[in-house]
Design an enzyme around this catalytic site. Structure first.
Site, short mmCIF file in Angstrom:
data_model
loop_
_atom_site.label_atom_id
_atom_site.label_comp_id
_atom_site.label_asym_id
_atom_site.label_seq_id
_atom_site.Cartn_x
_atom_site.Cartn_y
_atom_site.Cartn_z
CE LYS A 138 -54.64 19.70 73.08
NZ LYS A 138 -55.03 20.76 72.13
NE ARG A 157 -52.05 18.57 67.50
CZ ARG A 157 -51.50 19.72 67.84
NH1 ARG A 157 -50.79 20.40 66.96
NH2 ARG A 157 -51.63 20.19 69.07
CG PHE A 198 -60.83 29.10 69.31
CD1 PHE A 198 -59.94 28.57 70.22
CD2 PHE A 198 -60.33 29.85 68.25
CE1 PHE A 198 -58.57 28.75 70.09
CE2 PHE A 198 -58.95 30.04 68.11
CZ PHE A 198 -58.07 29.50 69.03
CG HIS A 223 -49.88 21.14 74.89
ND1 HIS A 223 -49.87 22.37 74.27
CD2 HIS A 223 -48.80 21.13 75.71
CE1 HIS A 223 -48.83 23.07 74.72
NE2 HIS A 223 -48.17 22.35 75.60
CG ASN A 252 -55.31 19.72 68.62
OD1 ASN A 252 -55.50 19.51 69.83
ND2 ASN A 252 -54.67 20.78 68.20
CE1 TYR A 272 -53.23 25.27 74.67
CE2 TYR A 272 -55.16 24.61 75.93
CZ TYR A 272 -54.11 24.30 75.07
OH TYR A 272 -53.96 23.01 74.59
CD GLU A 286 -46.06 24.55 77.44
OE1 GLU A 286 -45.76 23.41 77.01
OE2 GLU A 286 -46.61 25.41 76.74
#
Ligand code: IDP
Ligand code: MG
Length: 153
Positions: free
Chosen positions: A9, A102, A57, A115, A112, A49, A126
């Site tokens: 990320k 994490r 959020f 993914h 975090n 997502y 994915e």
């Protein structure tokens, strides 16, 4: 063998942790079969997502995931989906067990680090969402006989 999908990320890029995270996956014995840098778009994140779109959020998550380019990867190994989920730990870094990625590298629920696909079915979806078939490499890992017993291959 099973393949799973990983995103390093934006916070991982900004904090200079790409090498540390990658090293953990390689030391474990997972094989990198695809890897590239990409700027994620709102459209692809809304797909990726989709289960979180209604959450309060979600706008912050979108901004966070588009803050810089990310590194996308496919990792291959026996039971790779479950193995990698165990390696990354719980979603919130403050609750993730020490020894997990994490748990060792983060302090945030949102920022975090990484993914990883949460099921074999989602891994296939994915991988196909983020990679073209020709971007995934099928090559022999020479250390395989030292990494697995014959009946695990
Ligand atoms: P996962 O990444 O452990 O599979 P998911 O529930 O699929 O967790 O959530 C996707 C991502 O959304 C998380 O990795 C995290 O970045 C973010 N997220 C999940 N829950 C929260 C939250 O309660 N607050 C802020 N961000 C969250
Ligand atoms: Mg998830």
């Amino acid at each position: 063998m099973e393949q799973t999908f990983i995103i390093l990320k934006p916070s991982t890029i900004q904090r200079g942790l790409v090498g540390d995270v990658l090293t953990r996956f390689q030391r474990k014995g997972l094989q990198i079969t695809a890897m590239k840098m990409a700027q994620l778009t709102e459209a692809i994140l809304r797909e990726h997502y989709a289960h979180l779109i209604e959450k309060p959020f979600f706008p912050d998550l979108l901004r966070s995931m588009m803050a810089t380019p990310v590194i996308l990867m496919v990792l291959k190994g026996k039971d790779a989906v479950e193995v990698v989920r165990q390696m990354i730990g719980s979603t919130n870094c403050r609750k993730a067990a020490p020894g997990t990625i994490r748990g060792d590298f983060g302090m945030s629920g949102q920022e975090n680090i990484v993914h990883a696909s949460d099921s074999i079915d989602n891994a296939i979806i994915e991988i196909n969402r983020f990679f073209k078939p020709e971007e995934i490499y099928d090559y022999d890992l020479l250390l395989k006989p030292a990494t697995y017993a014959p009946d695990e291959l």
